[in-house]
Write a protein that holds these residues in place. Structure first.
Motif, PDB file in Angstrom:
ATOM      1  N   HIS A  88       0.398  -4.155 -39.033  1.00 44.38           N
ATOM      2  CA  HIS A  88       1.241  -5.660 -39.259  1.00 44.38           C
ATOM      3  C   HIS A  88       0.324  -6.899 -38.880  1.00 44.38           C
ATOM      4  O   HIS A  88       0.752  -7.777 -38.675  1.00 44.38           O
ATOM      5  N   VAL A  89      -0.831  -6.478 -38.553  1.00 44.38           N
ATOM      6  CA  VAL A  89      -1.834  -7.607 -38.027  1.00 44.38           C
ATOM      7  C   VAL A  89      -2.587  -7.800 -39.251  1.00 44.38           C
ATOM      8  O   VAL A  89      -3.246  -7.220 -39.832  1.00 44.38           O
ATOM      9  N   ALA A  90      -2.491  -9.320 -39.435  1.00 43.36           N
ATOM     10  CA  ALA A  90      -3.286  -9.914 -40.509  1.00 43.36           C
ATOM     11  C   ALA A  90      -4.646 -10.290 -40.153  1.00 43.36           C
ATOM     12  O   ALA A  90      -5.809 -10.155 -40.868  1.00 43.36           O
ATOM     13  N   LYS A 132      -8.780  -9.782 -39.991  1.00 42.16           N
ATOM     14  CA  LYS A 132      -8.747  -8.557 -39.274  1.00 42.16           C
ATOM     15  C   LYS A 132      -9.912  -7.807 -39.129  1.00 42.16           C
ATOM     16  O   LYS A 132     -10.624  -7.080 -38.336  1.00 42.16           O
ATOM     17  N   ASP A 133     -10.499  -7.588 -40.428  1.00 40.86           N
ATOM     18  CA  ASP A 133     -11.640  -6.613 -40.581  1.00 40.86           C
ATOM     19  C   ASP A 133     -13.126  -7.350 -39.767  1.00 40.86           C
ATOM     20  O   ASP A 133     -13.872  -6.452 -39.632  1.00 40.86           O
ATOM     21  N   ALA A 134     -13.033  -8.594 -39.695  1.00 43.32           N
ATOM     22  CA  ALA A 134     -14.180  -9.200 -39.109  1.00 43.32           C
ATOM     23  C   ALA A 134     -14.188  -8.913 -37.336  1.00 43.32           C
ATOM     24  O   ALA A 134     -15.234  -9.080 -37.104  1.00 43.32           O
ATOM     25  N   VAL A 135     -12.949  -8.405 -36.812  1.00 41.68           N
ATOM     26  CA  VAL A 135     -13.304  -8.044 -35.582  1.00 41.68           C
ATOM     27  C   VAL A 135     -13.439  -6.620 -35.440  1.00 41.68           C
ATOM     28  O   VAL A 135     -12.360  -5.805 -35.585  1.00 41.68           O
ATOM     29  N   ALA A 136     -14.889  -6.160 -34.877  1.00 42.69           N
ATOM     30  CA  ALA A 136     -14.711  -4.572 -35.271  1.00 42.69           C
ATOM     31  C   ALA A 136     -13.902  -3.904 -34.159  1.00 42.69           C
ATOM     32  O   ALA A 136     -13.390  -2.771 -34.431  1.00 42.69           O
ATOM     33  N   ASP A 137     -13.921  -4.535 -32.946  1.00 42.38           N
ATOM     34  CA  ASP A 137     -12.772  -3.799 -32.103  1.00 42.38           C
ATOM     35  C   ASP A 137     -12.128  -4.815 -31.222  1.00 42.38           C
ATOM     36  O   ASP A 137     -12.744  -5.428 -30.148  1.00 42.38           O
ATOM     37  N   PRO A 138     -10.862  -5.094 -31.460  1.00 49.78           N
ATOM     38  CA  PRO A 138     -10.206  -6.039 -30.743  1.00 49.78           C
ATOM     39  C   PRO A 138      -9.865  -5.584 -29.278  1.00 49.78           C
ATOM     40  O   PRO A 138      -9.548  -6.574 -28.571  1.00 49.78           O
ATOM     41  N   HIS A 139     -10.099  -4.453 -28.834  1.00 50.10           N
ATOM     42  CA  HIS A 139      -9.867  -3.926 -27.610  1.00 50.10           C
ATOM     43  C   HIS A 139     -11.285  -3.986 -26.919  1.00 50.10           C
ATOM     44  O   HIS A 139     -11.254  -3.351 -25.735  1.00 50.10           O
ATOM     45  N   ASN A 140     -12.457  -4.477 -27.560  1.00 48.84           N
ATOM     46  CA  ASN A 140     -13.742  -4.670 -26.673  1.00 48.84           C
ATOM     47  C   ASN A 140     -14.535  -5.549 -27.250  1.00 48.84           C
ATOM     48  O   ASN A 140     -15.464  -5.523 -27.999  1.00 48.84           O
ATOM     49  N   LYS A 206     -19.221 -12.680 -31.023  1.00 50.49           N
ATOM     50  CA  LYS A 206     -20.356 -13.772 -31.662  1.00 50.49           C
ATOM     51  C   LYS A 206     -19.575 -14.129 -32.852  1.00 50.49           C
ATOM     52  O   LYS A 206     -20.098 -14.910 -33.609  1.00 50.49           O
ATOM     53  N   LEU A 207     -18.288 -14.108 -33.053  1.00 49.65           N
ATOM     54  CA  LEU A 207     -17.412 -14.465 -34.120  1.00 49.65           C
ATOM     55  C   LEU A 207     -17.101 -15.904 -34.458  1.00 49.65           C
ATOM     56  O   LEU A 207     -17.167 -16.548 -35.249  1.00 49.65           O
ATOM     57  N   VAL A 208     -16.642 -16.377 -33.292  1.00 48.47           N
ATOM     58  CA  VAL A 208     -16.180 -17.894 -33.435  1.00 48.47           C
ATOM     59  C   VAL A 208     -16.054 -18.556 -32.263  1.00 48.47           C
ATOM     60  O   VAL A 208     -16.156 -17.767 -31.277  1.00 48.47           O
ATOM     61  N   GLU A 209     -16.253 -19.894 -32.314  1.00 48.74           N
ATOM     62  CA  GLU A 209     -16.338 -20.746 -31.410  1.00 48.74           C
ATOM     63  C   GLU A 209     -15.222 -21.750 -31.504  1.00 48.74           C
ATOM     64  O   GLU A 209     -15.195 -22.438 -32.596  1.00 48.74           O
ATOM     65  N   ILE A 210     -14.761 -22.369 -30.426  1.00 47.86           N
ATOM     66  CA  ILE A 210     -13.810 -23.461 -30.482  1.00 47.86           C
ATOM     67  C   ILE A 210     -14.073 -24.494 -29.589  1.00 47.86           C
ATOM     68  O   ILE A 210     -14.862 -24.177 -28.439  1.00 47.86           O
TER      69      ILE A 210
END
Ligand SMILES: CC(=O)CC(=O)C(=O)O
Ligand SMILES: [Mg+2]
Length: 211
Positions: A88-90, A132-140, A206-210
């Motif tokens: 259910h995660v986009a 979703k696929d850009a985050v290899a492991d959302p729990h690490n 290393k994915l995103v900065e705000i």
């Protein structure tokens, strides 16, 4: 506003935030660890896109940054299992749960709602949509926050008390989740005061900065 922001900034969006989901932050704000996810809502009117100024609420003298991983829901859901929750995660967003800590401390002491402390206009700056696929492991994934260039929060999502499937499943027992709803998954330690003119920066791996 970019196309990615447009995914989120639609009427009817809910922001469900999880409190004290990192032991180290729970320690710095006191009152022990939650036995089940501690939930509160931030209204859609708290949402701003990255780069929009945060308005300090009237009578607030202690405004805190809380950097958080946001989970963006992709489809309508209710009462779903932990096993299917990740379907259910986009995607994800990097977000700030800006908190009027003085209001929050009073509310905790009196046992009154947290709405004023956590839900005021501009209290939820959100970065660009991360598929979703850009985050290899959302729990690490590393999660950091700087104020005027100084590192204040330096955590990792592996330290969440309740993981993302558990949060989605638990929340879905009480709230029907709709596309583009966001779950803010809590903040690691290091929250600190921000003042008018300060620049807050945050990052997810290393994915995103705000800013
Ligand atoms: C006690 C808190 O600050 C709750 C919260 O929002 C968190 O992220 O933890
Ligand atoms: Mg928070």
């Amino acid at each position: 506003m970019s196309g990615n922001f447009a995914r989120f900034a639609e009427v009817g969006t809910k922001i469900i935030a999880v409190g004290k989901n990192y032991r180290d932050h729970a320690g710095e704000v006191g009152n022990g660890l939650p036995e089940t996810p501690l939930l509160f809502l931030k209204p859609a009117s708290s949402y701003i896109t990255e780069g929009t100024p945060i308005k300090i609420p009237k009578r607030c003298s202690s405004l805190h940054h809380e950097i958080e991983l946001g989970v963006v829901i992709g489809q309508k859901e209710t009462d779903i299992s932990e096993g299917s929750a990740m379907n259910h995660v986009a995607g994800y967003v990097l977000a700030l749960d800006i908190t009027a800590r003085d209001f929050h401390s009073i509310a905790k002491k009196k046992g009154t709602p947290w709405d004023l402390a956590k839900g005021f206009d501009t209290s939820c700056p959100v970065g660009k949509f991360i598929p979703k696929d850009a985050v290899a492991d959302p729990h690490n994934s590393e999660l950091w926050c700087k104020v005027n260039g100084a590192l204040k929060q330096n955590g990792n999502t592996k330290d969440m008390i309740f993981n993302i499937p558990h949060l989605i499943s638990y929340i879905s027992q009480y709230f029907t989740r709709e596309p583009n709803d966001i779950i803010l998954t809590g903040t690691p330690a290091g929250v600190s005061v921000v003042k008018a003119g300060d620049v807050i920066q945050g990052g997810l791996a290393k994915l995103v900065e705000i800013k």
